[in-house]
Write an enzyme that holds these catalytic residues in place. Structure first.
Site, short mmCIF file in Angstrom:
data_model
loop_
_atom_site.label_atom_id
_atom_site.label_comp_id
_atom_site.label_asym_id
_atom_site.label_seq_id
_atom_site.Cartn_x
_atom_site.Cartn_y
_atom_site.Cartn_z
N HIS A 1 1.74 -12.07 8.52
CA HIS A 1 2.74 -11.15 8.00
C HIS A 1 3.75 -10.79 9.08
O HIS A 1 3.54 -11.07 10.27
CB HIS A 1 2.08 -9.87 7.47
CG HIS A 1 1.42 -10.03 6.14
ND1 HIS A 1 0.16 -10.55 6.00
CD2 HIS A 1 1.86 -9.76 4.88
CE1 HIS A 1 -0.16 -10.57 4.72
NE2 HIS A 1 0.85 -10.10 4.02
N LYS B 1 3.93 -4.93 9.87
CA LYS B 1 2.75 -4.59 9.07
C LYS B 1 1.74 -3.86 9.93
O LYS B 1 1.46 -4.27 11.06
CB LYS B 1 2.13 -5.85 8.46
CG LYS B 1 1.01 -5.54 7.48
CD LYS B 1 0.63 -6.76 6.66
CE LYS B 1 -0.48 -6.46 5.68
NZ LYS B 1 -0.12 -5.41 4.71
#
Length: 269
Positions: free
Chosen positions: A157, A161
């Site tokens: 990600h 995140k």
């Protein structure tokens, strides 16, 4: 047909903006409210303005309570503490609560179950059609292959995140564990560092990568002797999550109280 009136919680964030645009663009829904945390620079701004479109007459507020008297549902990809607060309000108002928030503790899960006795809660670590199809496939493959095939789940990600493994990874891990008939909490390996020893047969391993602007890549690896099966989903645009959230909200309208998943919404298992 009367449009479903939705409020977006955390409307100033990346997902909040995507959810707002999805609610505006869908012909069956309308944006009827928006919130941000106290002190956010987006409080007091119109949801249209922060999305670089014409004003919509919906001003972002840091007081969610008044919104719950005049909406049909909320779209919530915020954080566990905020989501639990919103779940209580949704339960009191008996409306739809679509949850894309991740990082809940077991105690948090219990509170969400309690709220679902009055609210229609649709919760998923990932709202996309592709990931939910992947989840069903992972459960099927895990139930077909025995423990001679090791299961590893790898995700990547964007650099912003804050939780790991991702909610989607845990969703996939749960599906694999259910396919194998084991308890994920007892058989998952989240961290490997140093002299770890040989891999325990039957464990489900997780790996988390962070960097750049990656919306979300997930791969489930079934590694046997001399062969591997890899099931992968790559997300290029957050709109797949926001469109899934809208689909979930519309599905939940008039459904009645309960705790549901995207697989319920999509009719897959």
């Amino acid at each position: 047909m009367t449009k479903m009136r939705l409020a977006v919680m955390g409307a100033g964030g990346r997902m909040g903006r995507a959810l707002t645009m999805a609610a505006i663009e869908n012909e069956l829904t309308e944006i009827a409210g928006a919130t941000e945390h106290q002190g956010s620079p987006f409080v007091g701004q119109d949801v249209g303005t922060i999305n670089n479109i014409d004003p919509k007459g919906v001003i972002i507020t840091d007081d969610p309570l008044p919104l719950f008297t005049d909406i049909d549902g909320i779209l919530d990809f915020t954080n566990p503490k905020a989501t639990l607060k919103f779940a209580e309000l949704a339960a009191q108002a008996r409306i739809v609560h679509v949850i894309g928030t991740t990082g809940f503790s077991s105690e948090d899960e219990t509170k969400l179950e309690a709220a679902s006795r009055h609210a229609t809660i649709i919760r998923a670590g990932n709202m996309s059609l592709g990931v939910n199809l992947l989840t069903a496939l992972v459960k099927k493959v895990a139930s077909t292959l025995d423990e001679n095939f090791d299961i590893e789940i790898v995700e990547m990600h964007h650099r912003h995140k804050v939780d790991a493994p991702s909610g989607t990874s845990l969703m996939l891990g749960k599906a694999a564990a259910e396919g194998r008939g084991i308890d994920l909490g007892e058989r998952s390996v989240r961290v490997r560092d140093g002299i770890t020893g040989a891999r325990n047969k039957g464990d489900i391993g997780f790996g988390s990568l962070r960097g750049g602007s990656v919306a979300g890549d997930h791969t489930v690896i079934f590694a046997g002797d001399g062969e591997r099966i890899e099931l992968t989903h790559k997300a290029d645009d957050r709109s797949i999550f926001s469109k899934g959230a809208i689909k979930a909200a519309l599905w939940g309208k008039d459904k009645g109280p309960g705790l549901f998943s995207m697989q319920d919404v999509l009719g897959i298992s």
